[in-house]
Design an enzyme around this catalytic site. Sequence first.
Site, short mmCIF file in Angstrom:
data_model
loop_
_atom_site.label_atom_id
_atom_site.label_comp_id
_atom_site.label_asym_id
_atom_site.label_seq_id
_atom_site.Cartn_x
_atom_site.Cartn_y
_atom_site.Cartn_z
N ASN A 190 24.54 -1.94 -1.85
CA ASN A 190 23.77 -0.74 -2.20
C ASN A 190 24.63 0.50 -1.87
OD1 ASN A 190 22.09 1.58 -1.78
ND2 ASN A 190 20.31 0.25 -1.90
N ASP B 159 23.81 3.75 -2.43
CA ASP B 159 23.04 5.01 -2.38
C ASP B 159 23.66 6.05 -1.45
OD1 ASP B 159 21.19 3.77 -3.98
OD2 ASP B 159 19.65 3.54 -2.41
N HIS B 160 24.11 5.58 -0.29
CA HIS B 160 24.49 6.57 0.72
C HIS B 160 25.90 7.12 0.55
CE1 HIS B 160 20.60 6.37 2.26
NE2 HIS B 160 20.67 5.06 2.42
N ARG C 38 27.46 18.11 -0.01
CA ARG C 38 28.32 19.24 -0.36
C ARG C 38 28.27 19.60 -1.85
NH1 ARG C 38 32.46 21.02 3.26
NH2 ARG C 38 31.22 21.30 5.13
N HIS D 43 19.33 2.92 -5.95
CA HIS D 43 17.92 3.34 -6.02
C HIS D 43 17.88 4.76 -6.57
CE1 HIS D 43 13.90 3.86 -3.57
NE2 HIS D 43 13.76 4.13 -4.85
N ARG E 231 15.82 7.62 -6.92
CA ARG E 231 14.53 8.09 -6.37
C ARG E 231 13.99 9.23 -7.20
NH1 ARG E 231 13.76 6.06 -0.80
NH2 ARG E 231 11.88 7.30 -0.80
N ARG F 73 17.47 12.27 -4.30
CA ARG F 73 18.15 12.72 -3.07
C ARG F 73 19.53 12.09 -2.92
NH1 ARG F 73 14.36 9.71 1.36
NH2 ARG F 73 12.75 10.78 0.16
N HIS F 74 19.76 10.94 -3.55
CA HIS F 74 21.12 10.39 -3.49
C HIS F 74 21.64 10.07 -4.89
CE1 HIS F 74 18.66 6.81 -2.98
NE2 HIS F 74 18.45 7.01 -1.70
N GLU G 257 16.98 -0.18 -8.33
CA GLU G 257 15.74 -0.09 -7.54
C GLU G 257 14.95 1.10 -8.06
OE1 GLU G 257 17.57 -1.77 -3.34
OE2 GLU G 257 16.77 0.26 -3.45
N THR H 165 13.36 6.37 4.13
CA THR H 165 13.87 5.23 3.38
C THR H 165 12.64 4.43 2.94
OG1 THR H 165 15.30 3.28 3.48
CG2 THR H 165 14.16 3.88 5.51
N THR H 166 12.85 3.33 2.22
CA THR H 166 11.71 2.55 1.75
C THR H 166 11.07 1.85 2.95
OG1 THR H 166 13.03 2.22 -0.23
CG2 THR H 166 11.00 0.97 -0.08
N GLU I 146 11.91 -9.70 -3.29
CA GLU I 146 12.86 -9.33 -2.24
C GLU I 146 12.05 -9.07 -0.98
OE1 GLU I 146 16.17 -6.88 -3.19
OE2 GLU I 146 16.26 -6.01 -1.18
N HIS J 102 17.20 -4.80 3.76
CA HIS J 102 16.80 -3.57 4.43
C HIS J 102 17.16 -3.63 5.91
CE1 HIS J 102 14.93 0.24 5.26
NE2 HIS J 102 14.84 0.42 3.96
N GLY J 103 18.07 -2.75 6.29
CA GLY J 103 18.44 -2.62 7.70
C GLY J 103 19.40 -3.69 8.20
N GLY K 241 23.07 -1.89 2.28
CA GLY K 241 23.65 -0.60 1.97
C GLY K 241 24.01 0.24 3.16
N1 PXP Z 1 16.60 -3.62 -0.67
C1 PXP Z 1 15.75 -2.64 -1.06
C2 PXP Z 1 14.66 -3.01 -2.01
C3 PXP Z 1 15.90 -1.32 -0.62
O1 PXP Z 1 15.02 -0.38 -1.01
C4 PXP Z 1 16.98 -1.02 0.23
C5 PXP Z 1 17.20 0.40 0.68
O2 PXP Z 1 17.44 1.20 -0.42
C6 PXP Z 1 17.86 -2.05 0.59
C7 PXP Z 1 17.63 -3.34 0.16
C8 PXP Z 1 19.05 -1.80 1.45
O3 PXP Z 1 18.67 -1.37 2.71
P1 PXP Z 1 19.77 -0.81 3.71
O4 PXP Z 1 20.34 0.42 3.05
O5 PXP Z 1 19.01 -0.51 4.95
O6 PXP Z 1 20.80 -1.88 3.88
#
Ligand code: PXP
Length: 253
Positions: free
Chosen positions: A10, A12-13, A21, A46, A48, A52-53, A73, A103-104, A154, A198-199, A220
């Site tokens: 992922n 996103d970040h 910036r 994702h 959104r 935001r990202h 996503e 976050t989600t 998921e 996630h996490g 991510g």
């Molecule tokens: N899976 C889903 C459905 C998510 O929404 C996210 C966060 O965007 C992730 C996985 C990845 O989570 P993390 O960025 O905490 O690894």
Amino acid sequence: MTDYLRLGVNIDHVATIRNARGGGHPDPVKAARLAAAAGADGITAHLREDRRHISDDDIARLTNEIDLPLNLEMAATEEMLSIALRHRPHAACIVPERREERTTEGGLDAAGGQNHLRYYVSSLTEAGARVSLFIEPDPVQLEAAAKLGAPVVELHTGAFCDAYLEDPDSARTRNCLERIQKAAAVADALGLECHAGHGLTFDTVGAVAVIPTIAELNIGHFLIGEAIFSGLDSAIRRMRALMNKARADTRSA
Ligand code: PXP
């Protein structure tokens, strides 16, 4: 047991840092290319509601310029559906979205939102996307996902990762992990392909990767954060190696 555990990276970040910036650096598409070279099996992004990202242009470029399958996503809204239908990503993961959340924060209420979600699952499926629902590891939600006709779920691993961070050996951490293990078995019994994410970090990935019926992890924030210290290539390769090791342990168990 699924033989191979896929890694969706992922990105996103990368976009979060870029957007701090403005301008184009760092470029999430460049990160996606690097992820592909480091062993990612897919790219997850994702889009959104508040952008935001990841931006609309990022999604267009990821679709056109990257060979790996894109897992989009998205919230279950008309706007996101029309974007998905325009770009036709390989996969769409429907997630809950609240503007004020960082976050989600939780899974979808597949059981309570049947009528609303059915339309999005069927529209995306008809457009050729592999549809997944991001849910808590709860048998009620899994049964609801199966009734909705989603081929994939998921499982939200956030509660387990939070508990692990607080105390890896606590009863809460064990309970959270057991919920994921049981949910993955229920998914298999219901004929659903099971993903998780996630996490997840280097410390928590093994316990989830070892679960034999999980086919894909989406990771991510930790990888992008770790990239600051060791580089994205090295962070992804290490995550991939930990996943491979866990899956090898499953096979020999
Ligand atoms: N899976 C889903 C459905 C998510 O929404 C996210 C966060 O965007 C992730 C996985 C990845 O989570 P993390 O960025 O905490 O690894």
